[in-house]
Design an enzyme around this catalytic site. Sequence first.
Site, PDB file in Angstrom:
ATOM      1  N   LYS A 158      12.182   0.708   2.812  1.00  9.41           N
ATOM      2  CA  LYS A 158      10.990   1.497   3.151  1.00  9.41           C
ATOM      3  C   LYS A 158      11.415   2.768   3.879  1.00  9.41           C
ATOM      4  CE  LYS A 158       6.491  -0.165   4.447  1.00  9.41           C
ATOM      5  NZ  LYS A 158       5.743  -1.062   5.334  1.00  9.41           N
TER       6      LYS A 158
HETATM    7  O1  G3P Z   1       2.651  -2.198   6.445  1.00  4.02           O
HETATM    8  C1  G3P Z   1       1.948  -1.013   6.307  1.00  4.02           C
HETATM    9  C2  G3P Z   1       0.468  -1.100   6.495  1.00  4.02           C
HETATM   10  O2  G3P Z   1      -0.095  -2.035   5.630  1.00  4.02           O
HETATM   11  C3  G3P Z   1      -0.013  -1.190   7.916  1.00  4.02           C
HETATM   12  O3  G3P Z   1      -1.356  -1.471   8.014  1.00  4.02           O
HETATM   13  O4  G3P Z   1      -3.219  -2.329   9.379  1.00  4.02           O
HETATM   14  O5  G3P Z   1      -1.228  -1.356  10.517  1.00  4.02           O
HETATM   15  O6  G3P Z   1      -2.819   0.108   9.289  1.00  4.02           O
HETATM   16  P1  G3P Z   1      -2.189  -1.237   9.364  1.00  4.02           P
END
Ligand code: G3P
Length: 234
Positions: free
Chosen positions: A87
């Site tokens: 990533k």
């Molecule tokens: O892993 C990346 C992403 O899905 C993070 O989500 O909920 O922290 O905005 P969030």
Amino acid sequence: MKTKIFCDIADLKLIKFFNKKKIVDGFTTNPTLMRKAGAKNYKLYSQQILKIATKKKISLEVFGDNYKDIHKQALKINSWGKNVYVKIPVVNSKGLFMGKVIKELCKKNIKMNITAVYTSQQVSKILKVINKKTKIIISLFIGRASDAGKDPIPEIIKSIKLSKKFKNVEILWASVREPYNYIQAKQLGCHIITIPPSIIEKIENFGKSYDKLTIETVKTFLNDSKKSNFKIDY
Ligand code: G3P
């Protein structure tokens, strides 16, 4: 086209549990999820994850903040497993586009998940530096965009359209806020959606009728008023 479900996760026990589920095609992590899960040693923790999830795709993030560190970390992380997607943030913390490192890693055929993407313009910049053979996921942070009062849907629609010329590019709906996001991702033809564990369980239970929902709702309110012994004198 099928929209694949990945699980957005870092907790080892939960990874064990969700790895057994057919509905889950892969995993995504990030340094915040790793920290919450109590990871202390990044390499050892990642390798523990990889010991559990031996077949499903797993995205592990670099945390360098310049070309050199990101490049070195990416090569290391890539060497930890065949199912690893490295990533890489689309920009560093100073807002500098990481195109140069993405291009170099592409030449080495390193599978990548380009993360922290919000706009189709960023997607277009990424598509200009990649080659056609390296497998690339591009993660659009839909929930965080809508948290900020933006409409992310036109951005993901345009991104999916742009990716059509690249058969090795998959657009991933990241930052899920509710189970219905899965239906939206499917309708838009998104390749992947990464979902937190609790929301995956709700998706598995999709299909309740409106009648059932209304009765369940009324029952919950009734039970809570009983538990609290609410009374009105009349
Ligand atoms: O892993 C990346 C992403 O899905 C993070 O989500 O909920 O922290 O905005 P969030």
